[in-house]
Design an enzyme around this catalytic site. Structure first.
Site, mmCIF file in Angstrom:
data_model
loop_
_atom_site.group_PDB
_atom_site.id
_atom_site.type_symbol
_atom_site.label_atom_id
_atom_site.label_comp_id
_atom_site.label_asym_id
_atom_site.label_seq_id
_atom_site.Cartn_x
_atom_site.Cartn_y
_atom_site.Cartn_z
ATOM 1 N N HIS A 47 42.249 7.982 68.942
ATOM 2 C CA HIS A 47 42.577 6.696 68.771
ATOM 3 C C HIS A 47 44.097 6.241 69.144
ATOM 4 O O HIS A 47 44.394 5.338 69.237
ATOM 5 C CB HIS A 47 42.374 6.079 67.229
ATOM 6 C CG HIS A 47 43.569 6.520 66.412
ATOM 7 N ND1 HIS A 47 43.689 7.785 65.538
ATOM 8 C CD2 HIS A 47 44.770 6.077 66.007
ATOM 9 C CE1 HIS A 47 44.597 7.942 64.934
ATOM 10 N NE2 HIS A 47 45.421 7.048 65.106
HETATM 11 C C1 UD1 Z 1 47.150 2.422 63.541
HETATM 12 C C2 UD1 Z 1 48.741 2.831 63.476
HETATM 13 C C3 UD1 Z 1 48.668 4.507 63.522
HETATM 14 C C4 UD1 Z 1 47.448 5.029 62.569
HETATM 15 C C5 UD1 Z 1 46.151 4.369 62.929
HETATM 16 C C6 UD1 Z 1 44.998 4.925 62.112
HETATM 17 C C7 UD1 Z 1 50.355 1.461 64.360
HETATM 18 C C8 UD1 Z 1 51.440 1.278 65.469
HETATM 19 N N1 UD1 Z 1 49.681 2.378 64.513
HETATM 20 O O1 UD1 Z 1 46.728 2.485 64.891
HETATM 21 O O2 UD1 Z 1 49.733 5.047 63.089
HETATM 22 O O3 UD1 Z 1 47.487 6.596 62.743
HETATM 23 O O4 UD1 Z 1 46.501 3.089 62.759
HETATM 24 O O5 UD1 Z 1 43.774 4.528 62.464
HETATM 25 O O6 UD1 Z 1 50.505 0.710 63.049
HETATM 26 N N2 UD1 Z 1 40.888 -2.791 65.670
HETATM 27 C C9 UD1 Z 1 39.660 -3.533 65.240
HETATM 28 N N3 UD1 Z 1 39.102 -3.184 64.189
HETATM 29 C C10 UD1 Z 1 39.749 -2.702 62.926
HETATM 30 C C11 UD1 Z 1 41.178 -2.275 63.302
HETATM 31 C C12 UD1 Z 1 41.679 -2.501 64.500
HETATM 32 O O7 UD1 Z 1 38.817 -3.867 66.177
HETATM 33 O O8 UD1 Z 1 39.339 -2.661 61.856
HETATM 34 C C13 UD1 Z 1 41.517 -3.127 66.855
HETATM 35 C C14 UD1 Z 1 42.625 -3.825 66.824
HETATM 36 O O9 UD1 Z 1 42.185 -5.308 66.949
HETATM 37 C C15 UD1 Z 1 43.563 -3.286 67.927
HETATM 38 C C16 UD1 Z 1 42.893 -1.796 67.832
HETATM 39 O O10 UD1 Z 1 41.649 -1.969 67.137
HETATM 40 O O11 UD1 Z 1 42.990 -3.699 69.099
HETATM 41 C C17 UD1 Z 1 43.920 -0.927 67.332
HETATM 42 O O12 UD1 Z 1 44.417 -1.269 66.079
HETATM 43 P P1 UD1 Z 1 45.851 -1.244 65.653
HETATM 44 O O13 UD1 Z 1 45.810 -1.814 64.428
HETATM 45 O O14 UD1 Z 1 46.726 -1.193 66.841
HETATM 46 O O15 UD1 Z 1 46.150 0.342 65.075
HETATM 47 P P2 UD1 Z 1 45.393 1.937 65.385
HETATM 48 O O16 UD1 Z 1 45.393 2.195 66.990
HETATM 49 O O17 UD1 Z 1 44.330 2.002 64.764
#
Ligand code: UD1
Length: 366
Positions: free
Chosen positions: A206
Site C-alpha cells: 500500500h
Molecule cells: C495510511 C498512512 C500509512 C499507513 C497506512 C495503513 C499516511 C500518510 N499514511 O496510508 O502510514 O501505514 O495508512 O493502511 O497517513 N481509501 C479508500 N478506502 C479506505 C481508505 C483509503 O478508498 O477505507 C483510499 C483513499 O481515498 C486514498 C487511498 O485509499 O486514495 C490511500 O489512503 P490514505 O488515507 O492516503 O492512506 P494509506 O495509503 O492507507
C-alpha cells in the site's frame, strides 16, 4: 485523568485496542476516542472496531481523501475543536499517519501534552509522508513511547531529552498475542481460500512509493506472480493499490496468478499469517506481525524502520525494487528461516507500561 486518543487509519485501530482495553480495566482514567475517518471503508475501519471490541468513537469525522495538505489541514481544524471541548490531560497519537500529525499539532498548539506511541522510528527517507509525520510528532510530544532500543537512539540523536523517552516495547506485540496465545481465535479463512498450513505466501502492498508508480508496482507484482508458480500467493488489495492496478495490463496479468481478495479483518489476517510460509509486504506492521508469528518476511522497500528484524535475519530488503532483486530476496528468505527472538519488541505488556508512565507523570505535575 482524561486521555483523548486520535486514530484514523487501519493500523491505529489495531494499536489502540491494547491501550483502550487497559484503560477500561483501570480506575481514574477515562479515554475519549476520536476517529478522523482517514480510512473509512468497512473493511479498512469498522471491521477492526468489531473484531477488537473497540468502543464507538465519541468523535467520528469523515476526513479522508484529498491531498496530504488538504487531509491534514481539515483534520487539524476538527481535532482542535474536539480538544477545546474535551480539555483532556493528554492527547495520545499512534504511529505516523496524517491523523497522527494533525492530532499532535492541534494538541501542542493548545498546550495539551502529547503522548506519541511508536516514537523514534526512522526510515531516514524524507520523501515518505510517514517520515515527515513521525519527525514532527516526536518533536512536539511530551511523552515519547519508543518500541525499540533503536528508536530510543534515534530520538537521542535528534536531541530529544531522555527524561521524556520511555522504552515500553511494541503495542503491536500486545495485540498479536491475542492470537498467538489463543490459537482457538483463528478464523476459517484458510478453508474459505482453500489454503493449508505453510503452502502459501501472504502479501500486502500500500505504500505510496510503490503504488503511485505503475512500473514499480508491476515489477513487485511480477515477482509475486513468479512465486505463485511454486506456492499460492494471497494478496488482500488495499484500496490505493486497487486504484493503480485497475486498467494496467502488466499488473492485471500478474494478479491473475494470485488469490486477490478485499482487505481482511484483524483475526483473518492473523490467521493467514500464523501458518504462512512467507510474508512479502511494504507495511510496517506486517513485518513485525510476521516475526511474532514466526514467519520470514521480504519487505519491498529500500529501507525499513524495523532494522532489528533485518539484523536478526527475519526480514530481507531486496537489493533494488525490481522483479529480479525481489525474486532473489524471496529465494533467500525461503532457503534460510532464522531462529526466534521476540525480546527486541518487549514482552507484550507495552500498553500497561505506558499507562503507568502517563498516570505517574500526571500525578507528578499536580
Ligand atoms: C495510511 C498512512 C500509512 C499507513 C497506512 C495503513 C499516511 C500518510 N499514511 O496510508 O502510514 O501505514 O495508512 O493502511 O497517513 N481509501 C479508500 N478506502 C479506505 C481508505 C483509503 O478508498 O477505507 C483510499 C483513499 O481515498 C486514498 C487511498 O485509499 O486514495 C490511500 O489512503 P490514505 O488515507 O492516503 O492512506 P494509506 O495509503 O492507507
Amino acid at each position: 485523568m482524561k486521555i483523548l486518543t486520535v486514530i484514523g487509519a487501519r493500523p491505529q485501530f489495531i494499536k489502540a485496542m491494547a491501550l483502550s482495553h487497559t484503560v477500561a480495566r483501570s480506575s481514574g482514567v477515562e479515554e475519549v476516542l476520536l476517529h478522523t475517518g482517514q480510512h473509512y471503508d468497512d473493511n479498512m475501519s469498522a471491521v477492526f472496531f468489531r473484531d477488537l471490541r473497540l468502543a464507538e468513537p465519541k468523535y467520528r469525522f469523515d476526513l479522508g481523501g484529498g491531498s496530504h495538505g488538504q487531509m491534514t489541514g481539515r483534520q487539524l481544524e476538527a481535532i482542535e475543536e474536539a480538544l477545546i471541548a474535551e480539555k483532556p490531560d493528554v492527547c495520545l497519537v499512534y504511529g505516523d499517519t496524517n491523523s497522527t500529525l494533525a492530532g499532535s499539532l492541534a494538541a501542542a498548539k493548545l498546550h495539551i501534552p502529547v503522548a506519541h506511541v511508536e516514537a523514534g522510528l526512522r526510515s531516514f527517507n524524507r520523501r515518505m509522508p510517514e517520515e515527515i509525520n513521525r519527525i514532527l510528532t516526536d518533536h512536539v510530544a511530551t511523552w515519547l513511547f519508543a518500541p525499540t532500543e533503536t528508536a530510543v537512539r534515534n530520538l537521542a540523536n535528534e536531541g530529544i531529552a531522555d527524561d521524556n523517552v520511555h522504552l515500553v516495547g511494541d503495542v503491536m506485540y500486545d495485540v498479536a498475542r491475542l492470537v498467538i496465545d489463543h490459537p482457538e481465535r483463528r478464523t476459517d479463512i484458510l478453508e474459505r481460500l482453500g489454503l493449508s498450513s505453510e503452502d502459501y505466501a501472504v502479501s500486502t502492498l500500500h505504500r505510496q512509493e510503490n503504488t503511485d508508480d505503475p512500473g514499480r508496482l508491476a515489477e513487485i507484482l511480477e515477482a509475486l506472480a513468479e512465486l505463485a508458480g511454486r506456492m499460492k500467493v494471497v494478496l488482500p488489495l488495499h484500496p490505493r493499490t486497487r486504484k493503480t492496478v485497475t486498467g494496467d495490463a502488466r499488473a492485471k496479468r500478474a494478479l491473475e496468478k494470485m488469490i486477490t481478495i478485499d482487505p481482511v479483518g484483524f483475526f483473518d489476517m492473523a490467521t493467514l499469517l500464523s501458518v504462512a510460509r512467507l510474508a512479502i509486504t511494504d507495511s510496517g506492521g506486517l513485518q513485525k506481525e510476521a516475526f511474532f508469528h514466526g514467519v520470514p518476511c521480504v519487505t519491498v522497500r529500500e529501507e525499513t524502520e524495523w532494522v532489528e528484524l533485518v539484523e536478526l535475519g527475519w526480514n530481507r530488503l531486496p537489493a533494488s525494487i525490481t522483479g529480479t532483486a525481489i525474486a532473489e530476496a524471496i529465494e533467500a528468505a525461503l532457503a534460510a528461516p532464522p531462529g526466534k527472538n521476540t525480546a527486541a519488541y518487549g514482552h507484550g505488556d507495552a500498553a500497561n507500561k505506558l499507562l503507568e508512565v502517563l498516570v505517574a507523570g500526571r500525578s507528578g505535575t499536580q
